[in-house]
Design an enzyme around this catalytic site. Sequence first.
Site, PDB file in Angstrom:
ATOM      1  N   ASP A 123       1.928  -1.064  12.098  1.00 33.96           N
ATOM      2  CA  ASP A 123       0.672  -1.571  11.532  1.00 33.96           C
ATOM      3  C   ASP A 123       0.406  -3.019  11.930  1.00 33.96           C
ATOM      4  O   ASP A 123      -0.712  -3.514  11.755  1.00 33.96           O
ATOM      5  CB  ASP A 123       0.691  -1.448  10.005  1.00 33.96           C
ATOM      6  CG  ASP A 123       0.612   0.005   9.559  1.00 33.96           C
ATOM      7  OD1 ASP A 123       0.164   0.859  10.356  1.00 33.96           O
ATOM      8  OD2 ASP A 123       1.005   0.287   8.415  1.00 33.96           O
TER       9      ASP A 123
ATOM     10  N   ARG B 185      -7.403  -2.974   9.535  1.00 33.71           N
ATOM     11  CA  ARG B 185      -6.467  -3.901  10.197  1.00 33.71           C
ATOM     12  C   ARG B 185      -7.096  -4.572  11.418  1.00 33.71           C
ATOM     13  O   ARG B 185      -6.685  -5.659  11.803  1.00 33.71           O
ATOM     14  CB  ARG B 185      -5.176  -3.181  10.561  1.00 33.71           C
ATOM     15  CG  ARG B 185      -4.424  -2.708   9.315  1.00 33.71           C
ATOM     16  CD  ARG B 185      -2.979  -2.387   9.571  1.00 33.71           C
ATOM     17  NE  ARG B 185      -2.477  -1.513   8.521  1.00 33.71           N
ATOM     18  CZ  ARG B 185      -2.132  -1.891   7.293  1.00 33.71           C
ATOM     19  NH1 ARG B 185      -2.212  -3.162   6.941  1.00 33.71           N
ATOM     20  NH2 ARG B 185      -1.700  -1.017   6.402  1.00 33.71           N
TER      21      ARG B 185
ATOM     22  N   GLN C 254       4.719   9.175   7.342  1.00 34.44           N
ATOM     23  CA  GLN C 254       3.806  10.065   6.617  1.00 34.44           C
ATOM     24  C   GLN C 254       4.251  11.514   6.783  1.00 34.44           C
ATOM     25  O   GLN C 254       4.295  12.269   5.807  1.00 34.44           O
ATOM     26  CB  GLN C 254       2.378   9.873   7.138  1.00 34.44           C
ATOM     27  CG  GLN C 254       1.831   8.489   6.809  1.00 34.44           C
ATOM     28  CD  GLN C 254       0.411   8.278   7.276  1.00 34.44           C
ATOM     29  OE1 GLN C 254      -0.153   9.115   7.986  1.00 34.44           O
ATOM     30  NE2 GLN C 254      -0.176   7.155   6.891  1.00 34.44           N
TER      31      GLN C 254
ATOM     32  N   ARG D 235      -6.362   2.089  18.124  1.00 32.75           N
ATOM     33  CA  ARG D 235      -6.147   0.634  18.040  1.00 32.75           C
ATOM     34  C   ARG D 235      -5.788  -0.006  19.381  1.00 32.75           C
ATOM     35  O   ARG D 235      -5.896  -1.228  19.510  1.00 32.75           O
ATOM     36  CB  ARG D 235      -5.083   0.314  16.980  1.00 32.75           C
ATOM     37  CG  ARG D 235      -5.623   0.499  15.570  1.00 32.75           C
ATOM     38  CD  ARG D 235      -4.646   0.084  14.493  1.00 32.75           C
ATOM     39  NE  ARG D 235      -5.251   0.248  13.173  1.00 32.75           N
ATOM     40  CZ  ARG D 235      -4.578   0.401  12.045  1.00 32.75           C
ATOM     41  NH1 ARG D 235      -3.250   0.421  12.058  1.00 32.75           N
ATOM     42  NH2 ARG D 235      -5.220   0.531  10.901  1.00 32.75           N
TER      43      ARG D 235
ATOM     44  N   LYS E  97       0.834  -1.207   0.000  1.00 29.43           N
ATOM     45  CA  LYS E  97       0.000   0.000   0.000  1.00 29.43           C
ATOM     46  C   LYS E  97       0.868   1.257   0.000  1.00 29.43           C
ATOM     47  O   LYS E  97       0.633   2.174  -0.778  1.00 29.43           O
ATOM     48  CB  LYS E  97      -0.924  -0.031   1.230  1.00 29.43           C
ATOM     49  CG  LYS E  97      -1.851   1.161   1.337  1.00 29.43           C
ATOM     50  CD  LYS E  97      -3.082   0.838   2.155  1.00 29.43           C
ATOM     51  CE  LYS E  97      -2.847   0.925   3.655  1.00 29.43           C
ATOM     52  NZ  LYS E  97      -2.620   2.306   4.135  1.00 29.43           N
ATOM     53  N   SER E  98       1.878   1.282   0.872  1.00 30.64           N
ATOM     54  CA  SER E  98       2.722   2.489   0.950  1.00 30.64           C
ATOM     55  C   SER E  98       3.419   2.749  -0.388  1.00 30.64           C
ATOM     56  O   SER E  98       3.516   3.899  -0.840  1.00 30.64           O
ATOM     57  CB  SER E  98       3.795   2.307   2.030  1.00 30.64           C
ATOM     58  OG  SER E  98       3.205   2.225   3.296  1.00 30.64           O
TER      59      SER E  98
ATOM     60  N   ARG F 132       2.861   5.899  -3.262  1.00 34.59           N
ATOM     61  CA  ARG F 132       4.010   6.727  -3.669  1.00 34.59           C
ATOM     62  C   ARG F 132       4.295   6.593  -5.161  1.00 34.59           C
ATOM     63  O   ARG F 132       4.795   7.538  -5.778  1.00 34.59           O
ATOM     64  CB  ARG F 132       5.239   6.343  -2.835  1.00 34.59           C
ATOM     65  CG  ARG F 132       5.134   6.828  -1.378  1.00 34.59           C
ATOM     66  CD  ARG F 132       6.061   6.058  -0.477  1.00 34.59           C
ATOM     67  NE  ARG F 132       6.177   6.584   0.882  1.00 34.59           N
ATOM     68  CZ  ARG F 132       5.295   6.358   1.875  1.00 34.59           C
ATOM     69  NH1 ARG F 132       4.221   5.626   1.649  1.00 34.59           N
ATOM     70  NH2 ARG F 132       5.496   6.854   3.084  1.00 34.59           N
TER      71      ARG F 132
HETATM   72  C1  S3P Z   1       2.512   4.792   6.264  1.00 34.45           C
HETATM   73  C2  S3P Z   1       3.093   5.113   7.449  1.00 34.45           C
HETATM   74  C3  S3P Z   1       2.581   4.683   8.759  1.00 34.45           C
HETATM   75  C4  S3P Z   1       1.597   3.545   8.628  1.00 34.45           C
HETATM   76  C5  S3P Z   1       0.612   3.749   7.519  1.00 34.45           C
HETATM   77  C6  S3P Z   1       1.325   3.920   6.186  1.00 34.45           C
HETATM   78  C7  S3P Z   1       3.100   5.308   5.022  1.00 34.45           C
HETATM   79  O1  S3P Z   1       1.945   5.784   9.378  1.00 34.45           O
HETATM   80  O2  S3P Z   1       0.911   3.348   9.845  1.00 34.45           O
HETATM   81  O3  S3P Z   1      -0.250   2.615   7.423  1.00 34.45           O
HETATM   82  O4  S3P Z   1       2.774   4.792   3.926  1.00 34.45           O
HETATM   83  O5  S3P Z   1       3.917   6.238   5.109  1.00 34.45           O
HETATM   84  P1  S3P Z   1       2.811   6.822  10.256  1.00 34.45           P
HETATM   85  O6  S3P Z   1       3.993   7.123   9.447  1.00 34.45           O
HETATM   86  O7  S3P Z   1       1.975   8.036  10.463  1.00 34.45           O
HETATM   87  O8  S3P Z   1       3.101   6.077  11.522  1.00 34.45           O
END
Ligand code: S3P
Length: 431
Positions: A316, A392, A171, A347, A24-25, A29
């Site tokens: 996560d 999740r 993030q 969570r 997903k990340s 991007r």
């Molecule tokens: C993510 C960063 C994480 C993660 C999220 C995806 C990302 O959040 O929990 O599911 O893709 O950069 P944080 O960076 O805010 O912890």
Amino acid sequence: MTESKALPYHSTGLRGELTVPGDKSISHRSIMFGALAKGTSEFKHFLLSDDCLHTIGAFEKLGVKIQHDDETVTVEGVGLNGFRPSKDTIDLGNSGTSTRLLMGLFSKQGFPITFSGDASLSKRPMKRVIAPLQQMGAQITATDGDYLPLTIASNHQLQAVNMTIPVASAQVKSALLFAAMQAEGTSVFTELAQTRDHTERMLQQFGGHIDKQGLQLTIGQQPQFKAQQFRVPGDMSSAAFMIAAATLVQNSELHLKQVGLNETRTGFLNVLSRMGANIEVEKVEPGSESMGDLVIRPAALHSTDVGGAEIPNVIDELPLIALAATQAVGVTTISGAGELRVKETDRIATVTAELRKLGANIVEKPDGMVITGPTPLRPTTTDQLDSHGDHRIGLMLAVAALLSPEPLTLNDAGAINVSYPSFFQDLANLL
Ligand code: S3P
């Protein structure tokens, strides 16, 4: 997304081979860098889940042409100055990653942009991105200064900064890197702990420059990014549900193909192995994002402590670590994980409440949980399990149900579409 689902239960083993959906990340991007690049990028094994479709929708509204079939996405790059104003508010659904990264990416455009989100996303804190971006010169007005809906005003200048990023969050870091590449001068950011580094890796893959020394990142304006073609690795955070299931359910033997093995994401493998899990890593393919095959067989688990600098790497997967701990001998502590309270749900609260419905011995702490195991998991109340709208939590509960000798129903099961729409089909193929 409120439908209830009867969960598979009393499993006699997960057996077979599975390629889990794309990361997903990395999928989010890839759209962002693809849009900034010159030329047409193509991403195979892209994750077409609700969250990533919101990132695609946002760029389409801003004039980027994006096409996809079942799992390949093509993006026609427009560059930093090629976006077009959107008359409409951009709805980012449930996606914190889209919201926070796009705030940085669009912090210097010649037109305003408004973001909104669903009820959960509208409760998640945005000041952690807004405040440092404002320090760089971005002009952002948010609901109560912290929440969606928010508007990024037209802005023609950003200044470089030297700052410690106030939260250990990929993030927030990524938002700041997207802003820094548009700022006058060179910015230096220091992380409190190593967080996932997909943005830094992808920036280099698209031809950009960033310097990393320990927890310090130095970044300035970038050359024109060039379009790329690549395969998105399987998502370790999705694989984790199947890894936990094959570890906890007797008679399992699970082969997972091409799972992302970026070291900033493999904390779950380390924690579970420390608890006694039997996980073999095979056929590692190096690359900007490495991937490899995993073989998982059941194992008797013992307790562990999870905390400190390890937390961002397992953030996560902590709901699943809590589940695994209910089956491990001894007392497992999860600490330093207050960030869990500002995810798609709180969570710490939702994991505790839901696992207790199954008879787990789990105590909520301000920044974590204490779990004493092993306890059998089975329905202990007439209350149904509930995802609380959090993908999740729903996925973790579906793994827990495999251990129950009695049937269980999950409310709001559609929440899983945020990251793993094919989960129940994939699971059915292994049972
Ligand atoms: C993510 C960063 C994480 C993660 C999220 C995806 C990302 O959040 O929990 O599911 O893709 O950069 P944080 O960076 O805010 O912890």
